[in-house]
Scaffold this active site. Structure first.
Site, mmCIF file in Angstrom:
data_model
loop_
_atom_site.group_PDB
_atom_site.id
_atom_site.type_symbol
_atom_site.label_atom_id
_atom_site.label_comp_id
_atom_site.label_asym_id
_atom_site.label_seq_id
_atom_site.Cartn_x
_atom_site.Cartn_y
_atom_site.Cartn_z
ATOM 1 C CD GLU A 58 -0.213 -12.371 9.605
ATOM 2 O OE1 GLU A 58 0.023 -11.876 11.030
ATOM 3 O OE2 GLU A 58 -1.002 -11.662 8.943
ATOM 4 C CG HIS A 61 1.068 -7.363 7.788
ATOM 5 N ND1 HIS A 61 1.040 -5.883 7.151
ATOM 6 C CD2 HIS A 61 0.257 -7.405 8.647
ATOM 7 C CE1 HIS A 61 0.427 -4.937 7.905
ATOM 8 N NE2 HIS A 61 -0.155 -5.788 8.845
ATOM 9 C CG HIS A 123 -4.568 -3.416 13.036
ATOM 10 N ND1 HIS A 123 -3.455 -3.243 13.699
ATOM 11 C CD2 HIS A 123 -4.119 -4.153 11.886
ATOM 12 C CE1 HIS A 123 -2.363 -3.653 13.267
ATOM 13 N NE2 HIS A 123 -2.858 -4.188 12.124
ATOM 14 C CG HIS A 213 -18.208 2.459 3.260
ATOM 15 N ND1 HIS A 213 -17.305 3.184 3.842
ATOM 16 C CD2 HIS A 213 -17.729 2.283 2.113
ATOM 17 C CE1 HIS A 213 -16.283 3.411 3.231
ATOM 18 N NE2 HIS A 213 -16.278 2.628 2.295
ATOM 19 C CG HIS A 275 -11.439 1.544 -1.668
ATOM 20 N ND1 HIS A 275 -12.171 2.606 -2.280
ATOM 21 C CD2 HIS A 275 -12.298 1.184 -0.525
ATOM 22 C CE1 HIS A 275 -13.347 2.931 -1.703
ATOM 23 N NE2 HIS A 275 -13.338 2.251 -0.717
#
Length: 313
Positions: A58, A61, A123, A213, A275
């Site tokens: 975290e 990031h 986000h 999806h 992905h």
């Protein structure tokens, strides 16, 4: 200075890609609360004393996002100053900066007020627009247009419809994919293309999210294949359109393969990151085609105006 701006554009693009992949890593490893509910501090400290793996992910990031903010701001200022003669520079600079700030605020909100799946999906979508805008700025700075002779390009309405339509639709598909990830529905359906051998159709929320999806992604794949066929038939002489759709087809194919492998590899970290990587690259290519489409409209008007002047002179 131009050489410095080119290097800055490359580094900024890579940094923003790191932000996108870092966000996917945070989600995949469930590290969203690695710094607790404090922001911009981590667990109430500038330098956290207890460094768990979730905290490191975290915090990394956040640092990547912070450096991206500095780099994007600098790139926007310099491109505005030295490339303002290019029509798309100013709007792209504004988009890059505004959406980067927006994604940072969304990330902070997710930390402070909780990990709401819909908010986390937004986000990622906002980050994707900022990334694509910086990639387009980099293309302008490196004068990709001149290499492909794209400045005088004129496309018909049918091709522009497919470019705009596929790009908008792909963005919606991105949201469905992000929702799959944040709803933890990646393995809700253990088979492909149907949900499972015993239950081919979804019966509960996570299965509906996953199958929704898949259907959306299959339609996107089919649409890109159709648009590529049109480009091969009618735009072979326009290399930028021709190669743009072929590149889109390659990326969406890789995206589909990796998406299937996510299911059969128990949602491995490598497949999850690939992905995110392929869809980010695909969206950037489609956005470049959108930019060419808007330019085509201007070129068509200029050509018509020139012909009218010649006719009446």
């Amino acid at each position: 200075m131009q050489r410095f701006i080119k290097w800055l554009a490359v580094i900024t693009s890579l940094d923003l890609l790191g932000v996108l992949l870092g966000g996917a890593l945070v989600t995949k490893t469930d590290s969203g609360q690695g710094c607790g509910k404090s922001w911009p501090l981590c667990n109430g400290e500038l330098v956290p004393s207890n460094l768990s793996m979730e905290t490191i992910i975290e915090l990394s990031h956040r640092l990547t996002s912070g450096s991206a903010g500095i780099l994007v701001t600098l790139l926007c200022i310099l491109s505005w100053k030295y490339y303002k003669h290019v029509r798309e520079t100013k709007p792209l600079a504004i988009l890059s900066f505004v959406f980067l700030v927006a994604q940072a605020l969304m990330g902070a909100a997710a930390v402070v007020w909780g990990q709401v799946p819909a908010v986390l999906a937004i986000h990622f979508g906002i980050s994707l627009i900022s990334f694509a805008s910086v990639i387009l700025l980099a293309c302008l700075i490196f004068e990709i247009d001149k290499k492909f002779d794209a400045r005088s390009l004129i496309m018909d309405k049918k091709m522009k419809f497919h470019i705009y339509g596929v790009t908008i639709y792909s963005y919606l598909v991105v949201y469905t994919g992000a929702l799959v990830r944040h709803e933890r529905a990646s393995l809700a359906c253990p088979e492909f293309p149907l949900c499972s051998k015993n239950r081919p159709w979804p019966t509960q929320l996570h299965e509906w999210v996953q199958m929704g999806h898949r259907v959306a992604a299959i339609l996107l794949f089919a649409w890109i294949v159709y648009a590529m066929i049109l480009a091969i038939r009618h735009y072979k002489q326009e290399r930028v359109v021709y190669l743009g759709w072929i590149t889109s087809f390659i990326l969406v194919t890789l995206q589909a393969i990796v998406g299937i492998l996510v299911v059969y590899t128990n949602a491995s970290l490598t497949m999850a990151l690939l992905h995110s990587l392929f869809i980010s690259c695909l969206f950037a290519v489609l956005c470049y085609l959108v930019m060419l489409g808007t330019r085509s409209k201007v070129n068509a008007k200029q050509t018509t105006s020139t012909e009218n002047k010649r006719f009446f002179s």
